[in-house]
Design an enzyme around this catalytic site. Structure first.
Site, PDB file in Angstrom:
ATOM      1  N   SER A 145       0.861  -1.336   0.011  1.00 49.47           N
ATOM      2  CA  SER A 145      -0.073  -0.102   0.009  1.00 49.47           C
ATOM      3  C   SER A 145       0.808   1.444  -0.043  1.00 49.47           C
ATOM      4  O   SER A 145       0.621   2.170  -0.602  1.00 49.47           O
ATOM      5  CB  SER A 145      -1.007   0.121   1.250  1.00 49.47           C
ATOM      6  OG  SER A 145      -1.525   1.260   1.267  1.00 49.47           O
ATOM      7  N   TRP A 175       2.471   1.622  -3.429  1.00 49.27           N
ATOM      8  CA  TRP A 175       1.387   2.203  -4.225  1.00 49.27           C
ATOM      9  C   TRP A 175       1.078   3.553  -4.221  1.00 49.27           C
ATOM     10  O   TRP A 175       0.893   4.329  -5.367  1.00 49.27           O
ATOM     11  CB  TRP A 175      -0.077   1.459  -4.139  1.00 49.27           C
ATOM     12  CG  TRP A 175      -1.258   2.029  -5.031  1.00 49.27           C
ATOM     13  CD1 TRP A 175      -1.503   1.733  -5.982  1.00 49.27           C
ATOM     14  CD2 TRP A 175      -2.058   3.168  -4.537  1.00 49.27           C
ATOM     15  NE1 TRP A 175      -2.690   2.187  -6.526  1.00 49.27           N
ATOM     16  CE2 TRP A 175      -2.996   3.164  -5.579  1.00 49.27           C
ATOM     17  CE3 TRP A 175      -1.978   3.992  -3.404  1.00 49.27           C
ATOM     18  CZ2 TRP A 175      -4.096   4.313  -5.525  1.00 49.27           C
ATOM     19  CZ3 TRP A 175      -2.999   5.172  -3.626  1.00 49.27           C
ATOM     20  CH2 TRP A 175      -4.076   4.962  -4.478  1.00 49.27           C
ATOM     21  N   HIS A 176       1.354   4.192  -3.107  1.00 50.76           N
ATOM     22  CA  HIS A 176       0.953   5.594  -3.120  1.00 50.76           C
ATOM     23  C   HIS A 176       2.066   6.620  -3.653  1.00 50.76           C
ATOM     24  O   HIS A 176       2.058   7.606  -3.959  1.00 50.76           O
ATOM     25  CB  HIS A 176       1.222   6.155  -1.605  1.00 50.76           C
ATOM     26  CG  HIS A 176      -0.146   5.886  -1.087  1.00 50.76           C
ATOM     27  ND1 HIS A 176      -0.487   4.753  -0.352  1.00 50.76           N
ATOM     28  CD2 HIS A 176      -1.416   6.772  -0.961  1.00 50.76           C
ATOM     29  CE1 HIS A 176      -1.941   4.933  -0.098  1.00 50.76           C
ATOM     30  NE2 HIS A 176      -2.174   6.075  -0.248  1.00 50.76           N
ATOM     31  N   GLY A 177       3.281   5.933  -4.020  1.00 53.12           N
ATOM     32  CA  GLY A 177       4.241   6.927  -4.672  1.00 53.12           C
ATOM     33  C   GLY A 177       5.835   6.214  -4.646  1.00 53.12           C
ATOM     34  O   GLY A 177       6.190   5.273  -3.962  1.00 53.12           O
ATOM     35  N   PHE A 209      -1.289  10.301  -7.728  1.00 50.88           N
ATOM     36  CA  PHE A 209      -1.125   8.787  -7.667  1.00 50.88           C
ATOM     37  C   PHE A 209      -1.659   8.264  -8.614  1.00 50.88           C
ATOM     38  O   PHE A 209      -1.843   6.941  -8.755  1.00 50.88           O
ATOM     39  CB  PHE A 209      -1.653   8.567  -6.184  1.00 50.88           C
ATOM     40  CG  PHE A 209      -0.967   9.173  -5.140  1.00 50.88           C
ATOM     41  CD1 PHE A 209       0.418   9.276  -4.828  1.00 50.88           C
ATOM     42  CD2 PHE A 209      -1.715   9.665  -3.856  1.00 50.88           C
ATOM     43  CE1 PHE A 209       0.976   9.949  -4.137  1.00 50.88           C
ATOM     44  CE2 PHE A 209      -1.002  10.454  -2.864  1.00 50.88           C
ATOM     45  CZ  PHE A 209       0.212  10.337  -2.881  1.00 50.88           C
TER      46      PHE A 209
END
Length: 408
Positions: free
Chosen positions: A256, A259-261, A408
């Site tokens: 997670s 995924w954010h950056g 994102f």
């Protein structure tokens, strides 16, 4: 074609689709990040390598619609839904404009049937959707954008500010990111409802959570449930040994964060939330429950959870890991005068808007029958909406920039 061959073909198609879509996401979002990590790794051993940098622009919201595509493919493979044969309907599901650039990350089983229905104007949908949008604009313009200037001024020049100012900026960012993203979600959900479409709830008063586990049931619900359905459960979920269960949780939150950056700050942010979850489970398993009055216990748990979440946001907002650790150090060691930014009145207005937000959410959390925007009386509702719109126009900041989650 035999059943075995059909199953093999379906699995090959699924894996190919996932690899292609995640490959596209990796190229646009993580290629340069991975290249820099590889270059730094080899440089430690005195080996110089050069990885070409393409400098491509990141498509807005690519993580959101890539995850919708992957979720659709997995659902078809599992037999949860039937494959959509109408390409126009499928394309509409992927590119539905209200939630295209920042979610909610919708499920095909919820949206595809709606695209095949006839939608007529409904006053109830219009009224409800307009109220959601109005509250979303308040969250974005009056809270997120108003306090964002203070957060940016402090975090982008953290060496010039005291620990007091950094702590206030961190507190403000805790509400900035919530109101920025939840505000967008409400605008998307509200505009969709006006057209007759029902999108899933994406935030449910997360700062009233009594544990980190509960926080992730209330925060970015569409992403949390996506990771649960398509990563955590396939890894084995909690149907495995205790230690494997903890590992599955940790990996889910690590992914997670990624995924954010493409930044180590996001990796550490996800890692921290994974550790929160693991420690929380072990605490409940090994330590006796603290005996305290139920309401006091709930308030204390809520405060502790809020502080833990706020601490993790430092890594999310900081420009790099070095800055994050410097900011944490300065909060505890460099006390001094408070930076007032645009002035005391601006700070007070920011606090006032946060106060209005939390009072409204407290009313909803406790199910208090205090009506204003949601009054059952038409006249009261219209008057409240008109006054609230005037307040938004007068107190909003219209130069706060784009929504945070667009990146994102």
């Amino acid at each position: 074609m035999s059943r075995f061959q059909e199953q093999k073909w379906r699995k090959t198609a699924l894996v190919s689709g996932i690899v292609i879509n995640l490959g596209i996401l990796f190229f646009y979002k993580y290629y340069e990040f991975a290249g820099s990590l590889i270059t730094d790794f080899f440089s430690w051993f005195g080996i110089g390598i050069s990885i070409p940098q393409w400098n491509v622009l990141l498509p807005v919201g690519i993580s959101f619609y890539i995850f919708q595509v992957v979720g659709y493919a997995v659902d078809v493979y599992r037999g949860t839904i039937k494959a959509e044969k109408n390409f126009i309907v499928y394309a509409l599901f992927i590119s539905f404009f209200p939630q295209l650039v920042a979610g909610p990350i919708e499920r095909a089983r919820n949206m595809l049937p709606q695209f095949k229905e006839k939608h007529k104007f409904s006053y109830e949908n219009f009224d409800r959707g307009l109220r959601w949008m109005l509250w979303g604009f308040f969250m974005k313009l009056c809270v997120a954008d108003r306090i964002s200037t203070y957060v940016d001024a402090v975090y982008n020049n953290y060496m010039e500010h005291s620990g007091t100012s950094l702590l206030l900026a961190t507190f403000f960012f805790t509400f900035q990111i919530y109101c920025d993203f939840a505000g967008y979600s409400l605008i998307a959900i509200g505009s969709s409802r006006i057209m007759g479409f029902h999108l899933m709830e994406n935030f449910h008063r997360p700062y009233f959570s009594r544990s980190i586990k509960e926080f992730w049931r209330r925060w970015h619900i569409s992403l949390s449930t996506w990771f649960k359905d398509y990563l955590y459960i396939p890894l084995g979920g909690n149907r495995v040994s205790h230690w494997r269960h903890l590992w599955n949780l940790f990996v889910t939150f690590l992914v997670s964060g990624i995924w954010h950056g493409a930044n180590l700050t996001f990796v550490l942010w996800g890692t921290l939330h994974g550790l929160y979850q693991v420690v929380g489970i072990e605490k409940n398993r090994l330590l006796p429950q603290v005996k305290a009055p139920r309401k006091l216990h709930a308030v204390l748990n809520c405060l502790v959870t809020f502080v833990l979440v706020m601490f993790a946001w430092i890594f999310f907002r900081a420009n790099d890991l070095h800055s994050a650790f410097e900011i944490i150090g300065r909060i505890f060691t460099h006390q001094g005068a408070l930076f007032t930014g645009e002035g005391i009145p601006s700070l007070l207005l920011g606090f006032m808007c946060i106060g209005i937000l939390m009072l409204k959410e407290l009313k909803d959390e406790l199910s208090l029958k205090i009506y204003a925007l949601d009054s059952p009386h038409y006249g009261v509702r219209i008057a409240s909406m008109s006054l609230f719109l005037a307040f938004i126009i007068l107190s909003a900041s219209f130069d706060g920039g784009a929504f945070i989650y667009f990146q994102f």
